[in-house]
Design a protein around this motif. Sequence first.
Motif, PDB file in Angstrom:
ATOM      1  N   ILE A 179       0.840  -1.226  -0.018  1.00  0.00           N
ATOM      2  CA  ILE A 179       0.027  -0.167  -0.049  1.00  0.00           C
ATOM      3  C   ILE A 179       1.071   1.309   0.047  1.00  0.00           C
ATOM      4  CG2 ILE A 179      -1.722   1.586   1.427  1.00  0.00           C
ATOM      5  CD1 ILE A 179      -2.958  -1.374   2.142  1.00  0.00           C
ATOM      6  N   PHE A 180       1.909   1.475   0.842  1.00  0.00           N
ATOM      7  CA  PHE A 180       2.952   2.302   0.865  1.00  0.00           C
ATOM      8  C   PHE A 180       3.470   2.536  -0.381  1.00  0.00           C
ATOM      9  CE2 PHE A 180       3.225   1.998   5.820  1.00  0.00           C
ATOM     10  CZ  PHE A 180       2.474   3.047   6.008  1.00  0.00           C
ATOM     11  N   GLN A 181       3.939   1.470  -1.239  1.00  0.00           N
ATOM     12  CA  GLN A 181       4.477   1.415  -2.426  1.00  0.00           C
ATOM     13  C   GLN A 181       3.878   2.308  -3.480  1.00  0.00           C
ATOM     14  OE1 GLN A 181       7.794   0.229  -3.273  1.00  0.00           O
ATOM     15  NE2 GLN A 181       7.186   1.544  -5.036  1.00  0.00           N
ATOM     16  N   PHE A 182       2.489   1.899  -3.524  1.00  0.00           N
ATOM     17  CA  PHE A 182       1.584   2.318  -4.516  1.00  0.00           C
ATOM     18  C   PHE A 182       1.034   3.789  -4.186  1.00  0.00           C
ATOM     19  CE2 PHE A 182       0.153  -2.170  -5.128  1.00  0.00           C
ATOM     20  CZ  PHE A 182       0.864  -2.396  -6.504  1.00  0.00           C
ATOM     21  N   LEU A 183       1.132   3.948  -2.809  1.00  0.00           N
ATOM     22  CA  LEU A 183       0.562   5.524  -2.446  1.00  0.00           C
ATOM     23  C   LEU A 183       1.967   6.356  -2.671  1.00  0.00           C
ATOM     24  CD1 LEU A 183      -1.099   5.088   0.812  1.00  0.00           C
ATOM     25  CD2 LEU A 183      -2.287   5.769  -1.197  1.00  0.00           C
ATOM     26  N   ALA A 184       3.113   5.877  -2.714  1.00  0.00           N
ATOM     27  CA  ALA A 184       4.432   6.690  -3.072  1.00  0.00           C
ATOM     28  C   ALA A 184       4.340   6.899  -4.588  1.00  0.00           C
ATOM     29  CB  ALA A 184       5.485   5.805  -2.663  1.00  0.00           C
ATOM     30  N   GLU A 185       3.921   6.100  -5.458  1.00  0.00           N
ATOM     31  CA  GLU A 185       3.612   6.469  -6.750  1.00  0.00           C
ATOM     32  C   GLU A 185       2.734   7.539  -7.132  1.00  0.00           C
ATOM     33  OE1 GLU A 185       2.906   2.964  -9.052  1.00  0.00           O
ATOM     34  OE2 GLU A 185       4.641   1.678  -8.355  1.00  0.00           O
ATOM     35  N   SER A 186       1.822   7.308  -6.248  1.00  0.00           N
ATOM     36  CA  SER A 186       0.651   8.418  -6.605  1.00  0.00           C
ATOM     37  C   SER A 186       1.020   9.525  -5.934  1.00  0.00           C
ATOM     38  CB  SER A 186      -0.694   7.937  -5.529  1.00  0.00           C
ATOM     39  OG  SER A 186      -1.715   8.932  -5.626  1.00  0.00           O
ATOM     40  N   LEU A 187       1.777   9.711  -4.968  1.00  0.00           N
ATOM     41  CA  LEU A 187       2.376  11.048  -4.329  1.00  0.00           C
ATOM     42  C   LEU A 187       3.334  11.595  -5.498  1.00  0.00           C
ATOM     43  CD1 LEU A 187       2.704  10.378  -0.848  1.00  0.00           C
ATOM     44  CD2 LEU A 187       0.894  11.976  -1.815  1.00  0.00           C
ATOM     45  N   ILE A 188       4.333  10.721  -6.124  1.00  0.00           N
ATOM     46  CA  ILE A 188       5.197  11.241  -7.108  1.00  0.00           C
ATOM     47  C   ILE A 188       4.461  11.871  -8.278  1.00  0.00           C
ATOM     48  CG2 ILE A 188       6.910  10.696  -8.695  1.00  0.00           C
ATOM     49  CD1 ILE A 188       7.917   8.514  -6.601  1.00  0.00           C
ATOM     50  N   VAL A 189       3.346  11.177  -8.768  1.00  0.00           N
ATOM     51  CA  VAL A 189       2.806  11.701  -9.885  1.00  0.00           C
ATOM     52  C   VAL A 189       1.876  13.118  -9.590  1.00  0.00           C
ATOM     53  CG1 VAL A 189       0.841  11.192 -11.403  1.00  0.00           C
ATOM     54  CG2 VAL A 189       2.250   9.474 -11.077  1.00  0.00           C
ATOM     55  N   THR A 190       1.288  12.904  -8.530  1.00  0.00           N
ATOM     56  CA  THR A 190       0.691  14.193  -8.034  1.00  0.00           C
ATOM     57  C   THR A 190       1.759  15.433  -7.902  1.00  0.00           C
ATOM     58  OG1 THR A 190      -0.841  12.601  -6.976  1.00  0.00           O
ATOM     59  CG2 THR A 190      -1.134  15.155  -6.395  1.00  0.00           C
ATOM     60  N   PHE A 191       2.753  15.335  -7.374  1.00  0.00           N
ATOM     61  CA  PHE A 191       3.692  16.243  -6.972  1.00  0.00           C
ATOM     62  C   PHE A 191       4.011  16.638  -8.437  1.00  0.00           C
ATOM     63  CE2 PHE A 191       7.935  17.891  -6.642  1.00  0.00           C
ATOM     64  CZ  PHE A 191       7.895  18.901  -5.623  1.00  0.00           C
ATOM     65  N   VAL A 192       4.685  16.226  -9.241  1.00  0.00           N
ATOM     66  CA  VAL A 192       5.093  16.232 -10.759  1.00  0.00           C
ATOM     67  C   VAL A 192       3.787  17.224 -11.326  1.00  0.00           C
ATOM     68  CG1 VAL A 192       5.733  15.830 -12.891  1.00  0.00           C
ATOM     69  CG2 VAL A 192       6.727  14.417 -10.963  1.00  0.00           C
ATOM     70  N   ALA A 193       2.613  16.489 -11.313  1.00  0.00           N
ATOM     71  CA  ALA A 193       1.482  17.100 -12.122  1.00  0.00           C
ATOM     72  C   ALA A 193       1.222  18.575 -11.227  1.00  0.00           C
ATOM     73  CB  ALA A 193       0.147  16.246 -11.705  1.00  0.00           C
ATOM     74  N   ALA A 194       1.363  18.797  -9.967  1.00  0.00           N
ATOM     75  CA  ALA A 194       1.262  19.914  -9.183  1.00  0.00           C
ATOM     76  C   ALA A 194       2.110  21.140  -9.850  1.00  0.00           C
ATOM     77  CB  ALA A 194       1.151  19.755  -7.849  1.00  0.00           C
ATOM     78  N   VAL A 195       3.465  20.509  -9.747  1.00  0.00           N
ATOM     79  CA  VAL A 195       4.554  21.622 -10.636  1.00  0.00           C
ATOM     80  C   VAL A 195       4.179  22.209 -11.777  1.00  0.00           C
ATOM     81  CG1 VAL A 195       7.114  21.786 -10.867  1.00  0.00           C
ATOM     82  CG2 VAL A 195       6.211  20.646  -8.738  1.00  0.00           C
ATOM     83  N   ILE A 196       3.760  20.987 -12.659  1.00  0.00           N
ATOM     84  CA  ILE A 196       3.305  21.317 -14.138  1.00  0.00           C
ATOM     85  C   ILE A 196       2.133  22.283 -13.879  1.00  0.00           C
ATOM     86  CG2 ILE A 196       2.507  20.507 -16.332  1.00  0.00           C
ATOM     87  CD1 ILE A 196       4.145  18.041 -15.784  1.00  0.00           C
TER      88      ILE A 196
END
Length: 800
Positions: free
Chosen positions: A337-354
Amino acid sequence: MIRNYFKTALRSLLKNKGFTFINILGLALGLAICLLITFYVVDELSYDRYNIKHDSIYRVNTDLKFSGTLTQYAITATPVANVLKTECPEVETAVRITPALNIRFKKGDEIVREDGATFYCEANIFDVFTLPLLSGDAKTALKEPNSVVIAESMSRKYFGDNDAIGKSLFLVTSGTSLKVTGVMKDMPVQSHFRANFLLAADPVNNDNPWNKLTAFATYVLVKPKANIKHLETKLNMAMQKGLEGSSTINYSKFSAGGNYFKLGLMPVTDIHLKSNRVMELGTNGNSQYVYIFSAVAVFILLLACINFMNLSTARSANRAREVGVRKVLGSSRKHLIFQFLAESLIVTFVAAVIAVFAAWGLLPLFNHLSNKELVINIQTASWLLPTLLSIVVVVGILAGSYPAFFLSAFQPINVLKGKIATGFKGGVFRSTLVVVQFAISIFLVIGTLVIYNQLNYIQNKDLGFNRNQVLILNNVNTLEHPEILKQEIKRLPGVMNATLTSFLPTANNKVLNYVSPGENKTGQSTQFWRVDNDYLSTMGMHIKAGRGFSDKFKTDSLAMVINETAAKTFGYGDNAIGKTITTGIGKDIKKYHVIGVVKDFNFSSLRDNVTPLVMALDNDWLARLSIRINTHNLPALMAQIKKTWKTIAPNEHFEYSFMDADFDALYRTEQRMGQLFILFTGLAIAIACLGLFGLAAYAAEQRTREIGIRKVLGASAAAIVGMLSKDFIRLVGISFFVAAPLAWLVMNKWLQGFAYRDNIQWWVVLLAGAGALFIAFATIGLQSFKAAGANPVESLRSGD
């Protein structure tokens, strides 16, 4: 451990570049639009909060009910401010402000009009509002007569880089010189009124009796913890007591007929979004649009999160073996669960910067559409960065929670045997997400079509007058003999007629008066317009009964033309001609005779019903010259009109507009909101299609073996496309039946705000549904045809 989660997550995302790109694109688009709407909402909610004591500043409003008509004013009677200061201990101070009309300053040889941003005010205005002076003393700046405080931009305009303090501004209107005693910072855009010039004046020479019941905008600064309701009660009692001794009105007799005056206190921070009264100092906003766009922002962000879930779930088959192997090797579900949430947070962070850079790049376009002056600065960053960080965490966890818990729940034995899912039909939650996505999209499409149709209805409605080919010259009231200009221009070829008045159907100059339609009849609230003989013909209005004004009849100086609504309200029916209408009181009583009834015309927003209106022949000192023209050779005619103007008024600025453009300006807010709504709807549909694309990929991926077997057994590509598409089309159909009634209810309520409106047409709802089905099928078709065209041998091999 945490570092390892993010490191592994990054590797997984880079391995699946296509999935990562689509996911980031959807989230970035949703977040960028959400940010732009957030900027708009924050700006709308920040009005008048620049005042240090904004929590303690209130405006005194007046509600006046007379003869069954309620009029809500943003101004009050003359003595209210003094009553507040002398009889109310919970009040620190009160100040009166009133717009200065027909203001013209001399700048060299040029005469510059400064209406709209010039106000007469009392000297203590700086004690109530936060208006920092760059030079001058706020305590004494407006103490002396003929002194003026000007804005920084006006200082540069009139005096360049020189120090303006002590300099003189020549006020052409009164023929006096004003001494500049202060230069203040330009007032923020987020203010319900904006002043460039504050003129010293003692606007009140006689506070008693209450001879002006609606005269000044009155603001009060209350002490901390003041009881506002108690203050309102005390103020109304003082007003009624003052009226009892007034020579103007006997309040007991007045109220016995069901009439009343009522004063109320409105927080200054509520004025911009919650006040649309008569005699506002500026143009206010509309709280409805704040609510609507806030909801749109939430919807679009929700769509982006749903996309994330759909696209992540679509990869479940590819990642099932990874999950199975990890569990066999000892990974717990918590770690997965932590692994998949980490992927989600990375995608969200990059999307937020863009999204931040996208919002910054789109801000000029958004400002143009919304008529805002939004900027991203240090002050914006102070709340944007924490908010954005919170959004990253919340959206990251929200969007990644379902994939995390869904994928981590796979049982190793079933995964390794290939029994990983029941396919699309078993994904009830995912089906629900599709219904939600397209219900939102269909709702927005119906809303956009309704707004577009209403605006088109407004543009084409017969208003009772002809607004086309009418040129309006401003500043005519500055001329000593404006009638000379009128006669000279009427002689020009191409000019059909002209009229001198400021009372135009598209103008804001409306005057309420009380008239008595006959002997011993109760006074009626009505519009009272001063016009000339050429008014009705120039405006293209139609006489229903009787005649219009004419210079052939000397008795027309005491004649009136009334509209159909006035004839009905006064009880005249079809027998209005010859009736007597009385205006004024005491020595100022005038008796007019009705000579004509004009067909009702819309002289206000189409949000309002036509109200009673009477017109009389009289000079209007704020007059503008309206000219009905032939536009066959408009450039040449405009040159001749300007030449005539410069001959008569060489130092006056030539300023004009066209009546049809002024009419459009009445609905500019709705037009801008309509454009924004269309833009947001298009983006919401694009985001929804991304999600549907992901779910279609998921369905095709889950049914790879089935598709291969069907093709081997002879199934055609069309049959396979139909098989893959029917479930999605069914869900879009459900979305339509969910969204259509809701959209009809909401948009019907919005239309209720217009007295004249176009009903929601049945084809609008069907068109939105058909459009949604077409877009859904086109999106699904991309994946369906790809799956149907795959080699069955490869399909069966990949299913092992």
